[in-house]
Design a protein around this motif. Structure first.
Motif, PDB file in Angstrom:
ATOM      1  N   LYS A  78       0.808  -1.220   0.000  1.00  0.00           N
ATOM      2  CA  LYS A  78       0.000   0.000   0.000  1.00  0.00           C
ATOM      3  C   LYS A  78       0.840   1.267   0.000  1.00  0.00           C
ATOM      4  O   LYS A  78       0.293   2.366  -0.053  1.00  0.00           O
ATOM      5  CB  LYS A  78      -0.958  -0.017   1.194  1.00  0.00           C
ATOM      6  CG  LYS A  78      -2.056  -1.068   1.069  1.00  0.00           C
ATOM      7  CD  LYS A  78      -2.999  -1.065   2.257  1.00  0.00           C
ATOM      8  CE  LYS A  78      -4.093  -2.110   2.070  1.00  0.00           C
ATOM      9  NZ  LYS A  78      -5.016  -2.163   3.221  1.00  0.00           N
ATOM     10  N   HIS A 106       0.183   3.981  -8.416  1.00  0.00           N
ATOM     11  CA  HIS A 106      -0.537   4.809  -7.451  1.00  0.00           C
ATOM     12  C   HIS A 106      -0.717   4.026  -6.150  1.00  0.00           C
ATOM     13  O   HIS A 106      -0.172   2.920  -5.997  1.00  0.00           O
ATOM     14  CB  HIS A 106      -1.850   5.338  -8.027  1.00  0.00           C
ATOM     15  CG  HIS A 106      -2.899   4.314  -8.387  1.00  0.00           C
ATOM     16  ND1 HIS A 106      -3.128   3.157  -7.661  1.00  0.00           N
ATOM     17  CD2 HIS A 106      -3.829   4.299  -9.391  1.00  0.00           C
ATOM     18  CE1 HIS A 106      -4.132   2.488  -8.180  1.00  0.00           C
ATOM     19  NE2 HIS A 106      -4.567   3.148  -9.240  1.00  0.00           N
ATOM     20  N   GLY A 107      -1.450   4.576  -5.216  1.00  0.00           N
ATOM     21  CA  GLY A 107      -1.684   3.902  -3.945  1.00  0.00           C
ATOM     22  C   GLY A 107      -2.744   2.825  -4.070  1.00  0.00           C
ATOM     23  O   GLY A 107      -3.201   2.494  -5.161  1.00  0.00           O
ATOM     24  N   THR A 156      -8.368   5.163  -6.172  1.00  0.00           N
ATOM     25  CA  THR A 156      -7.606   5.515  -4.974  1.00  0.00           C
ATOM     26  C   THR A 156      -8.330   6.528  -4.096  1.00  0.00           C
ATOM     27  O   THR A 156      -9.256   7.213  -4.521  1.00  0.00           O
ATOM     28  CB  THR A 156      -6.250   6.111  -5.379  1.00  0.00           C
ATOM     29  OG1 THR A 156      -6.490   7.225  -6.247  1.00  0.00           O
ATOM     30  CG2 THR A 156      -5.394   5.087  -6.104  1.00  0.00           C
ATOM     31  N   TRP A 157      -7.833   6.640  -2.845  1.00  0.00           N
ATOM     32  CA  TRP A 157      -8.301   7.711  -1.961  1.00  0.00           C
ATOM     33  C   TRP A 157      -7.998   9.076  -2.577  1.00  0.00           C
ATOM     34  O   TRP A 157      -8.799  10.000  -2.506  1.00  0.00           O
ATOM     35  CB  TRP A 157      -7.605   7.628  -0.603  1.00  0.00           C
ATOM     36  CG  TRP A 157      -8.040   6.540   0.320  1.00  0.00           C
ATOM     37  CD1 TRP A 157      -7.271   5.530   0.825  1.00  0.00           C
ATOM     38  CD2 TRP A 157      -9.348   6.369   0.898  1.00  0.00           C
ATOM     39  NE1 TRP A 157      -8.004   4.729   1.666  1.00  0.00           N
ATOM     40  CE2 TRP A 157      -9.281   5.229   1.730  1.00  0.00           C
ATOM     41  CE3 TRP A 157     -10.560   7.058   0.786  1.00  0.00           C
ATOM     42  CZ2 TRP A 157     -10.384   4.768   2.460  1.00  0.00           C
ATOM     43  CZ3 TRP A 157     -11.660   6.599   1.497  1.00  0.00           C
ATOM     44  CH2 TRP A 157     -11.572   5.472   2.318  1.00  0.00           C
ATOM     45  N   GLU A 158      -6.809   9.204  -3.163  1.00  0.00           N
ATOM     46  CA  GLU A 158      -6.357  10.530  -3.586  1.00  0.00           C
ATOM     47  C   GLU A 158      -7.211  11.124  -4.695  1.00  0.00           C
ATOM     48  O   GLU A 158      -7.342  12.335  -4.803  1.00  0.00           O
ATOM     49  CB  GLU A 158      -4.881  10.502  -4.000  1.00  0.00           C
ATOM     50  CG  GLU A 158      -4.514   9.558  -5.113  1.00  0.00           C
ATOM     51  CD  GLU A 158      -4.332  10.238  -6.456  1.00  0.00           C
ATOM     52  OE1 GLU A 158      -4.703  11.418  -6.576  1.00  0.00           O
ATOM     53  OE2 GLU A 158      -3.844   9.573  -7.383  1.00  0.00           O
ATOM     54  N   ASP A 170     -11.624  -0.574   2.090  1.00  0.00           N
ATOM     55  CA  ASP A 170     -10.282  -1.090   1.799  1.00  0.00           C
ATOM     56  C   ASP A 170     -10.208  -2.530   2.283  1.00  0.00           C
ATOM     57  O   ASP A 170     -11.036  -2.985   3.085  1.00  0.00           O
ATOM     58  CB  ASP A 170      -9.229  -0.230   2.513  1.00  0.00           C
ATOM     59  CG  ASP A 170      -7.818  -0.459   1.983  1.00  0.00           C
ATOM     60  OD1 ASP A 170      -7.646  -1.237   1.024  1.00  0.00           O
ATOM     61  OD2 ASP A 170      -6.882   0.152   2.546  1.00  0.00           O
ATOM     62  N   SER A 201      -2.245  -4.180  -1.659  1.00  0.00           N
ATOM     63  CA  SER A 201      -3.319  -3.478  -2.360  1.00  0.00           C
ATOM     64  C   SER A 201      -4.276  -4.452  -3.034  1.00  0.00           C
ATOM     65  O   SER A 201      -3.842  -5.430  -3.655  1.00  0.00           O
ATOM     66  CB  SER A 201      -2.743  -2.559  -3.434  1.00  0.00           C
ATOM     67  OG  SER A 201      -1.955  -1.533  -2.870  1.00  0.00           O
ATOM     68  N   HIS A 229       1.429  10.159  -4.675  1.00  0.00           N
ATOM     69  CA  HIS A 229       0.176   9.443  -4.444  1.00  0.00           C
ATOM     70  C   HIS A 229      -0.026   9.133  -2.966  1.00  0.00           C
ATOM     71  O   HIS A 229      -1.158   9.189  -2.457  1.00  0.00           O
ATOM     72  CB  HIS A 229       0.150   8.169  -5.282  1.00  0.00           C
ATOM     73  CG  HIS A 229       0.002   8.426  -6.747  1.00  0.00           C
ATOM     74  ND1 HIS A 229      -1.208   8.711  -7.339  1.00  0.00           N
ATOM     75  CD2 HIS A 229       0.922   8.477  -7.734  1.00  0.00           C
ATOM     76  CE1 HIS A 229      -1.032   8.909  -8.628  1.00  0.00           C
ATOM     77  NE2 HIS A 229       0.263   8.776  -8.895  1.00  0.00           N
ATOM     78  N   ASP A 230       1.040   8.795  -2.271  1.00  0.00           N
ATOM     79  CA  ASP A 230       0.924   8.552  -0.819  1.00  0.00           C
ATOM     80  C   ASP A 230       0.411   9.806  -0.113  1.00  0.00           C
ATOM     81  O   ASP A 230      -0.456   9.728   0.763  1.00  0.00           O
ATOM     82  CB  ASP A 230       2.278   8.135  -0.239  1.00  0.00           C
ATOM     83  CG  ASP A 230       2.696   6.724  -0.644  1.00  0.00           C
ATOM     84  OD1 ASP A 230       1.808   5.906  -0.933  1.00  0.00           O
ATOM     85  OD2 ASP A 230       3.913   6.454  -0.672  1.00  0.00           O
ATOM     86  N   ASP A 255      -3.235  10.276  -0.998  1.00  0.00           N
ATOM     87  CA  ASP A 255      -4.112   9.306  -0.332  1.00  0.00           C
ATOM     88  C   ASP A 255      -4.486   9.769   1.076  1.00  0.00           C
ATOM     89  O   ASP A 255      -5.638   9.611   1.517  1.00  0.00           O
ATOM     90  CB  ASP A 255      -3.444   7.931  -0.264  1.00  0.00           C
ATOM     91  CG  ASP A 255      -3.544   7.172  -1.586  1.00  0.00           C
ATOM     92  OD1 ASP A 255      -4.405   7.520  -2.416  1.00  0.00           O
ATOM     93  OD2 ASP A 255      -2.765   6.227  -1.783  1.00  0.00           O
TER      94      ASP A 255
END
Length: 343
Positions: free
Chosen positions: A114, A146-147, A210-212, A228, A234, A276-277, A280
């Motif tokens: 992740k 990406h995350g 993703t969250w982001e 999740d 992931s 991306h982290d 997120d």
């Protein structure tokens, strides 16, 4: 005396021309397909452009165009770069299913952690080993992931595998849609820009992303829950390259190519992953603040999904092996790259 003056004048002209050549300015037009406020553009693409300009003392100007403003659609990005319609851009190879099959190894269920930074280090290593032939006609600057992919849907959060049954869910790539199919959902492949409208019109019940990306896609308004999987792997992930037209790169002066080179490779890929982290964290905070349901599947439910993911991987290995590739080796090399990135 006149001859001397002429000699000095000629020397001055040639000196000016040489100086002009040395100070050659290059303008590069890069484009991507999302909001400039999304994580990768905000925390990687724009800062990367600024760093290239600074490192070149302003001799390279990088113009960034969001939302495919220079033309074309997100799935066409690789060819737009290849054909010189744009000088460079952000590419999701998986948007052209079947064209870059080896890249799918990095996107298989539960392949990467992740941490997008770790996953991106693995992506660069895997790219160097297996994908440079596929991308030989463009100049690859970075390869990244990406995350973790999250399940966003209307209504209550999924809690068991059975809850996926019959849901129409957006998927970004072939491995992701293969997993959604195994889960009993009806997968609908579509690029990011189509997702919000499809949600609002009821074309899909939700999707994985993703969250982001959640805030810029208004998923706090268009969906009710976000789920999740348990653990540090992931559910799915997506592979990207940041690339430029090869002829444009090769036509640049040596010292300016060196600037691009200094802002390419493993650490640049890791930088893209960190973007991306960061995104997120921001996206999760925004979805939490909206009051939507935030859920994590139990370890038991996650284990069942992981087992279905293993089936997807086994079937993928068999499929690409029939096409003349060593599927098992590709998966092993992807796993080894992930393990190495964690050390």
């Amino acid at each position: 005396m006149l001859k001397s003056i002429r000699t000095i004048a000629v020397a001055t002209v040639f000196g000016a021309l040489a100086s002009s050549a040395l100070a050659q300015e290059v303008t590069l037009r890069f484009q991507h397909f999302v909001s400039p406020n999304s994580a990768n553009p905000k925390y990687f693409i724009e800062p990367w452009a600024e760093k290239v300009e600074a490192d070149s003392n302003g001799r390279i100007k990088v113009e960034i165009y969001p939302f495919m403003q220079l033309g074309g659609a997100a799935p066409e990005q690789f060819d737009l770069i290849l054909d010189g319609v744009v000088d460079g851009g952000w590419v999701i190879p998986g948007y052209q299913a079947g064209r870059f099959p080896e890249a799918e190894a990095m996107e298989l269920p539960f392949m990467v952690t992740k941490s997008a930074e770790e996953a991106s280090r693995a992506a660069w290593a895997f790219t160097q080993k297996h994908l440079m032939d596929d991308f030989a006609d463009v100049h690859v600057i970075a390869a990244h992931m990406h995350g973790p992919g999250i399940v966003h849907k209307k209504g209550a959060a999924v809690a068991e595998v059975a809850d996926f049954e019959g849901l129409k869910l957006r998927g970004p790539s072939r491995p992701a849609t293969l997993l959604l199919d195994k889960l009993g959902a009806t997968p609908i492949g579509m690029p990011v820009p189509q997702f919000p409208e499809s949600l609002s019109k009821g074309v899909v019940d939700g999707g994985v992303i993703t969250w982001e990306m959640s805030p810029s896609l208004k998923l706090d308004e268009l969906t009710d829950s976000h789920t999740d999987v348990a653990g540090d792997k992931s559910l799915y992930n997506l592979y990207f390259i940041w690339a430029m037209n090869k002829d444009v790169y090769e036509s640049m002066p040596d010292d300016l190519r060196a600037v691009i080179d200094a802002n390419s490779g493993l650490e640049t890929s890791a930088w893209a992953g960190r973007a991306h982290d960061t995104g997120d964290k921001v996206g999760l905070e925004a979805m939490t603040a909206s009051g939507n349901e935030i859920a994590v599947l139990s370890e038991d439910a996650t284990a069942k999904i992981e087992a279905l993911g293993a089936d997807v991987t086994a079937e993928w290995i068999a499929e690409v092996t029939k096409r003349g590739m060593d599927g098992a080796q590709l998966v092993k090399d992807a796993q080894d790259a992930v393990a190495e990135a964690r050390n």
